[in-house]
Write a protein that holds these residues in place. Sequence first.
Motif, PDB file in Angstrom:
ATOM      1  N   ARG A 214       2.445  -2.812  -8.775  1.00  9.82           N
ATOM      2  CA  ARG A 214       1.571  -4.094  -8.889  1.00  9.82           C
ATOM      3  C   ARG A 214       2.004  -5.535  -8.172  1.00  9.82           C
ATOM      4  O   ARG A 214       1.558  -5.739  -7.093  1.00  9.82           O
ATOM      5  CB  ARG A 214       0.955  -4.628 -10.421  1.00  9.82           C
TER       6      ARG A 214
ATOM      7  N   TYR B 102       2.265  -3.619  -4.836  1.00 11.01           N
ATOM      8  CA  TYR B 102       1.181  -3.570  -3.973  1.00 11.01           C
ATOM      9  C   TYR B 102       0.415  -5.208  -3.703  1.00 11.01           C
ATOM     10  O   TYR B 102      -0.040  -5.279  -2.294  1.00 11.01           O
ATOM     11  CB  TYR B 102      -0.492  -2.927  -4.875  1.00 11.01           C
ATOM     12  N   GLU B 103       0.997  -5.876  -4.719  1.00 15.27           N
ATOM     13  CA  GLU B 103       0.792  -7.591  -3.926  1.00 15.27           C
ATOM     14  C   GLU B 103       1.424  -7.863  -3.035  1.00 15.27           C
ATOM     15  O   GLU B 103       0.725  -8.841  -2.311  1.00 15.27           O
ATOM     16  CB  GLU B 103       0.381  -8.763  -5.408  1.00 15.27           C
ATOM     17  N   GLU B 104       2.746  -7.974  -3.127  1.00 15.69           N
ATOM     18  CA  GLU B 104       3.448  -8.094  -1.813  1.00 15.69           C
ATOM     19  C   GLU B 104       3.008  -7.182  -0.572  1.00 15.69           C
ATOM     20  O   GLU B 104       2.884  -8.226   1.220  1.00 15.69           O
ATOM     21  CB  GLU B 104       4.636  -7.363  -1.975  1.00 15.69           C
ATOM     22  N   LEU B 105       2.981  -5.818  -0.107  1.00 13.22           N
ATOM     23  CA  LEU B 105       2.561  -5.076   0.782  1.00 13.22           C
ATOM     24  C   LEU B 105       0.869  -5.858   1.285  1.00 13.22           C
ATOM     25  O   LEU B 105       0.260  -6.433   2.708  1.00 13.22           O
ATOM     26  CB  LEU B 105       1.973  -3.848   0.455  1.00 13.22           C
ATOM     27  N   TRP B 106      -0.018  -5.965  -0.121  1.00 10.59           N
ATOM     28  CA  TRP B 106      -1.890  -6.945   0.161  1.00 10.59           C
ATOM     29  C   TRP B 106      -1.416  -8.348   0.801  1.00 10.59           C
ATOM     30  O   TRP B 106      -1.990  -8.574   2.508  1.00 10.59           O
ATOM     31  CB  TRP B 106      -2.132  -7.293  -0.733  1.00 10.59           C
ATOM     32  N   MET B 107      -0.263  -8.979   0.163  1.00  6.41           N
ATOM     33  CA  MET B 107      -0.291 -10.772   1.530  1.00  6.41           C
ATOM     34  C   MET B 107       0.647  -9.602   2.411  1.00  6.41           C
ATOM     35  O   MET B 107       0.137 -11.243   3.584  1.00  6.41           O
ATOM     36  CB  MET B 107       0.771 -11.167   0.645  1.00  6.41           C
ATOM     37  N   LYS B 108       1.400  -9.605   2.942  1.00  2.00           N
ATOM     38  CA  LYS B 108       2.069  -8.942   4.402  1.00  2.00           C
ATOM     39  C   LYS B 108       0.468  -8.913   4.813  1.00  2.00           C
ATOM     40  O   LYS B 108       0.559  -9.523   6.114  1.00  2.00           O
ATOM     41  CB  LYS B 108       2.681  -7.756   4.263  1.00  2.00           C
ATOM     42  N   GLN B 109       0.115  -7.743   5.288  1.00  2.79           N
ATOM     43  CA  GLN B 109      -1.578  -7.134   6.055  1.00  2.79           C
ATOM     44  C   GLN B 109      -2.409  -8.573   6.005  1.00  2.79           C
ATOM     45  O   GLN B 109      -2.757  -8.823   7.046  1.00  2.79           O
ATOM     46  CB  GLN B 109      -1.651  -6.239   5.560  1.00  2.79           C
ATOM     47  N   TYR B 110      -1.999  -9.055   4.761  1.00  2.00           N
ATOM     48  CA  TYR B 110      -3.359 -10.506   5.010  1.00  2.00           C
ATOM     49  C   TYR B 110      -2.546 -11.401   5.898  1.00  2.00           C
ATOM     50  O   TYR B 110      -3.865 -12.001   6.619  1.00  2.00           O
ATOM     51  CB  TYR B 110      -3.537 -11.057   3.268  1.00  2.00           C
TER      52      TYR B 110
END
Length: 86
Positions: free
Chosen positions: A54, A57-65
């Motif tokens: 998780r 995933y959260e790190e990747l999500w924030m990077k893309q955001y």
Amino acid sequence: VPTTSERDRQLAYWINAQRRLYVKGTIEYDRKQLLNDIDFVWMVRKSKSGRNKRAEYEELWMKQYKKLVAFEKENGHCLVPTTKRG
């Protein structure tokens, strides 16, 4: 959460209940936000690298955001092209 005392055991049960509600998508928005505000860890499974899936995933999500936010600031919109021009 260690379960060495009754109080800790009750907290651990409560935490697991919140995680189940989250996974099922039935946790109330306000409660989810309160937990997010304290950086609550929703999933604790480990990936092959030994890291929390998780968290990855959260790190990747924030990077893309953040990339999307930068794109919007530069272009004035969020309509990111999905195909290459040329």
